[in-house]
Design a protein around this motif. Structure first.
Motif, PDB file in Angstrom:
ATOM      1  N   ALA A 167     -14.575   5.390   3.363  1.00  0.00           N
ATOM      2  CA  ALA A 167     -13.983   4.570   2.312  1.00  0.00           C
ATOM      3  C   ALA A 167     -12.739   5.281   1.800  1.00  0.00           C
ATOM      4  CB  ALA A 167     -14.970   4.350   1.177  1.00  0.00           C
ATOM      5  N   CYS A 168     -11.617   4.603   1.828  1.00  0.00           N
ATOM      6  CA  CYS A 168     -10.369   5.169   1.313  1.00  0.00           C
ATOM      7  C   CYS A 168     -10.586   5.591  -0.144  1.00  0.00           C
ATOM      8  CB  CYS A 168      -9.268   4.126   1.427  1.00  0.00           C
ATOM      9  SG  CYS A 168      -7.693   4.698   0.771  1.00  0.00           S
ATOM     10  N   PRO A 169     -10.148   6.792  -0.527  1.00  0.00           N
ATOM     11  CA  PRO A 169     -10.425   7.269  -1.886  1.00  0.00           C
ATOM     12  C   PRO A 169      -9.647   6.510  -2.960  1.00  0.00           C
ATOM     13  CG  PRO A 169      -9.007   8.818  -0.735  1.00  0.00           C
ATOM     14  CD  PRO A 169      -9.433   7.793   0.276  1.00  0.00           C
ATOM     15  N   LEU A 170      -8.669   5.717  -2.589  1.00  0.00           N
ATOM     16  CA  LEU A 170      -7.853   5.052  -3.608  1.00  0.00           C
ATOM     17  C   LEU A 170      -8.478   3.748  -4.086  1.00  0.00           C
ATOM     18  CD1 LEU A 170      -4.318   5.794  -2.170  1.00  0.00           C
ATOM     19  CD2 LEU A 170      -5.548   6.945  -4.016  1.00  0.00           C
ATOM     20  N   HIS A 171      -8.718   2.822  -3.177  1.00  0.00           N
ATOM     21  CA  HIS A 171      -9.287   1.543  -3.599  1.00  0.00           C
ATOM     22  C   HIS A 171     -10.561   1.193  -2.854  1.00  0.00           C
ATOM     23  CE1 HIS A 171      -4.984   1.093  -4.787  1.00  0.00           C
ATOM     24  NE2 HIS A 171      -5.578   0.727  -5.899  1.00  0.00           N
ATOM     25  N   LYS A 172     -11.129   2.218  -2.187  1.00  0.00           N
ATOM     26  CA  LYS A 172     -12.449   2.064  -1.545  1.00  0.00           C
ATOM     27  C   LYS A 172     -12.473   1.059  -0.396  1.00  0.00           C
ATOM     28  CE  LYS A 172     -14.074   4.891  -4.670  1.00  0.00           C
ATOM     29  NZ  LYS A 172     -13.065   5.923  -4.731  1.00  0.00           N
ATOM     30  N   HIS A 173     -11.335   0.750   0.185  1.00  0.00           N
ATOM     31  CA  HIS A 173     -11.368  -0.053   1.402  1.00  0.00           C
ATOM     32  C   HIS A 173     -12.101   0.753   2.474  1.00  0.00           C
ATOM     33  CE1 HIS A 173      -7.682  -1.977  -0.460  1.00  0.00           C
ATOM     34  NE2 HIS A 173      -8.523  -2.978  -0.306  1.00  0.00           N
ATOM     35  N   THR A 174     -12.948   0.075   3.234  1.00  0.00           N
ATOM     36  CA  THR A 174     -13.862   0.774   4.129  1.00  0.00           C
ATOM     37  C   THR A 174     -13.565   0.445   5.592  1.00  0.00           C
ATOM     38  OG1 THR A 174     -15.554   0.739   2.432  1.00  0.00           O
ATOM     39  CG2 THR A 174     -16.313   1.052   4.666  1.00  0.00           C
ATOM     40  N   PHE A 175     -13.594   1.473   6.418  1.00  0.00           N
ATOM     41  CA  PHE A 175     -13.259   1.335   7.843  1.00  0.00           C
ATOM     42  C   PHE A 175     -14.326   1.997   8.691  1.00  0.00           C
ATOM     43  CE2 PHE A 175      -9.461   1.386   5.330  1.00  0.00           C
ATOM     44  CZ  PHE A 175      -8.679   0.376   5.865  1.00  0.00           C
ATOM     45  N   SER A 176     -14.560   1.422   9.866  1.00  0.00           N
ATOM     46  CA  SER A 176     -15.432   2.057  10.849  1.00  0.00           C
ATOM     47  C   SER A 176     -14.760   3.321  11.368  1.00  0.00           C
ATOM     48  CB  SER A 176     -15.685   1.100  12.019  1.00  0.00           C
ATOM     49  OG  SER A 176     -16.218   1.822  13.114  1.00  0.00           O
ATOM     50  N   LEU A 177     -15.501   4.410  11.400  1.00  0.00           N
ATOM     51  CA  LEU A 177     -14.956   5.630  11.990  1.00  0.00           C
ATOM     52  C   LEU A 177     -14.976   5.543  13.506  1.00  0.00           C
ATOM     53  CD1 LEU A 177     -16.514   8.366   9.691  1.00  0.00           C
ATOM     54  CD2 LEU A 177     -14.086   7.854   9.977  1.00  0.00           C
TER      55      LEU A 177
ATOM     56  N   PRO B  82      -3.869   2.151   5.585  1.00  0.00           N
ATOM     57  CA  PRO B  82      -3.058   1.006   6.026  1.00  0.00           C
ATOM     58  C   PRO B  82      -2.713   0.069   4.872  1.00  0.00           C
ATOM     59  CG  PRO B  82      -5.327   0.755   6.751  1.00  0.00           C
ATOM     60  CD  PRO B  82      -5.239   2.075   6.059  1.00  0.00           C
ATOM     61  N   TYR B  83      -3.333   0.294   3.725  1.00  0.00           N
ATOM     62  CA  TYR B  83      -3.106  -0.587   2.573  1.00  0.00           C
ATOM     63  C   TYR B  83      -1.846  -0.190   1.811  1.00  0.00           C
ATOM     64  CZ  TYR B  83      -4.022  -3.035  -1.804  1.00  0.00           C
ATOM     65  OH  TYR B  83      -3.924  -3.828  -2.912  1.00  0.00           O
ATOM     66  N   ASN B  84      -1.751   1.080   1.446  1.00  0.00           N
ATOM     67  CA  ASN B  84      -0.580   1.481   0.658  1.00  0.00           C
ATOM     68  C   ASN B  84       0.179   2.650   1.272  1.00  0.00           C
ATOM     69  OD1 ASN B  84      -2.190   3.608   0.199  1.00  0.00           O
ATOM     70  ND2 ASN B  84      -2.470   3.261  -1.989  1.00  0.00           N
ATOM     71  N   LYS B  85      -0.185   2.979   2.528  1.00  0.00           N
ATOM     72  CA  LYS B  85       0.564   3.981   3.314  1.00  0.00           C
ATOM     73  C   LYS B  85       0.419   5.407   2.793  1.00  0.00           C
ATOM     74  CE  LYS B  85       2.113   0.489   5.674  1.00  0.00           C
ATOM     75  NZ  LYS B  85       1.147  -0.085   6.567  1.00  0.00           N
ATOM     76  N   GLN B  86      -0.483   5.644   1.848  1.00  0.00           N
ATOM     77  CA  GLN B  86      -0.698   7.004   1.371  1.00  0.00           C
ATOM     78  C   GLN B  86      -1.500   7.797   2.404  1.00  0.00           C
ATOM     79  OE1 GLN B  86       0.415   8.176  -1.902  1.00  0.00           O
ATOM     80  NE2 GLN B  86       1.608   6.335  -1.447  1.00  0.00           N
ATOM     81  N   MET B  87      -1.254   9.106   2.473  1.00  0.00           N
ATOM     82  CA  MET B  87      -1.957   9.973   3.422  1.00  0.00           C
ATOM     83  C   MET B  87      -3.239  10.492   2.766  1.00  0.00           C
ATOM     84  SD  MET B  87      -0.241   9.987   6.181  1.00  0.00           S
ATOM     85  CE  MET B  87       1.386   9.776   6.890  1.00  0.00           C
ATOM     86  N   VAL B  88      -4.284   9.708   2.788  1.00  0.00           N
ATOM     87  CA  VAL B  88      -5.450  10.023   1.963  1.00  0.00           C
ATOM     88  C   VAL B  88      -6.807   9.897   2.655  1.00  0.00           C
ATOM     89  CG1 VAL B  88      -4.340   9.438  -0.241  1.00  0.00           C
ATOM     90  CG2 VAL B  88      -5.458   7.641   1.111  1.00  0.00           C
ATOM     91  N   LEU B  89      -6.860   9.333   3.838  1.00  0.00           N
ATOM     92  CA  LEU B  89      -8.178   8.984   4.378  1.00  0.00           C
ATOM     93  C   LEU B  89      -9.058  10.204   4.650  1.00  0.00           C
ATOM     94  CD1 LEU B  89      -7.313   5.941   6.636  1.00  0.00           C
ATOM     95  CD2 LEU B  89      -8.549   5.948   4.478  1.00  0.00           C
TER      96      LEU B  89
END
Ligand code: FES
Length: 114
Positions: free
Chosen positions: A74-84, A52-59
């Motif tokens: 944790a998103c592999p790009l900038h490590k933003h973390t979300f509850s699964l 949701p940060y930069n719209k990349q398909m990476v989660l």
């Protein structure tokens, strides 16, 4: 009644054996990309694959773990973390929550409610 009610349906995501424990696998359903996580034997989760940060398909390539008992990715790009579990952003500041999808397993197959 309006016709804005969204229909949901179970779709098959693959065989359980296709989803290594602790990792995410991206599956495509129409124009939707969903990251499916075999978190451990008893817990499976599915969230939108799009950051949701930069719209990349990476989660689906994110690192999994727990935060105070909450399963997270944790998103592999900038490590933003979300509850699964809830899709909620667990970091400082604000980011939109991830869409989440119920997962069920039957006879060795994995299904998502989309
Ligand atoms: S760059 Fe993907 S959520 Fe931060």
């Amino acid at each position: 009644m309006s016709d804005t009610l969204e229909q949901t349906t179970w779709i098959e995501a693959g065989a359980e054996a296709d989803f290594p424990e602790g990792l995410g696998i991206c599956i495509q359903h129409d124009d939707l990309q969903i990251a499916v996580f075999n978190f451990n034997t008893d817990e499976w989760y599915a969230v939108q694959n799009q950051s949701p940060y930069n719209k990349q398909m990476v989660l689906s390539r994110g690192l999994t773990g727990t935060l105070n008992g909450e399963p997270k990715v944790a998103c592999p790009l900038h490590k933003h973390t979300f509850s699964l579990r809830s899709g909620e952003f667990l970091g400082e500041g604000e980011l939109p929550s991830l869409s989440t999808y119920p997962v069920k397993r039957e006879a060795g197959r994995v299904y998502l409610l989309v």
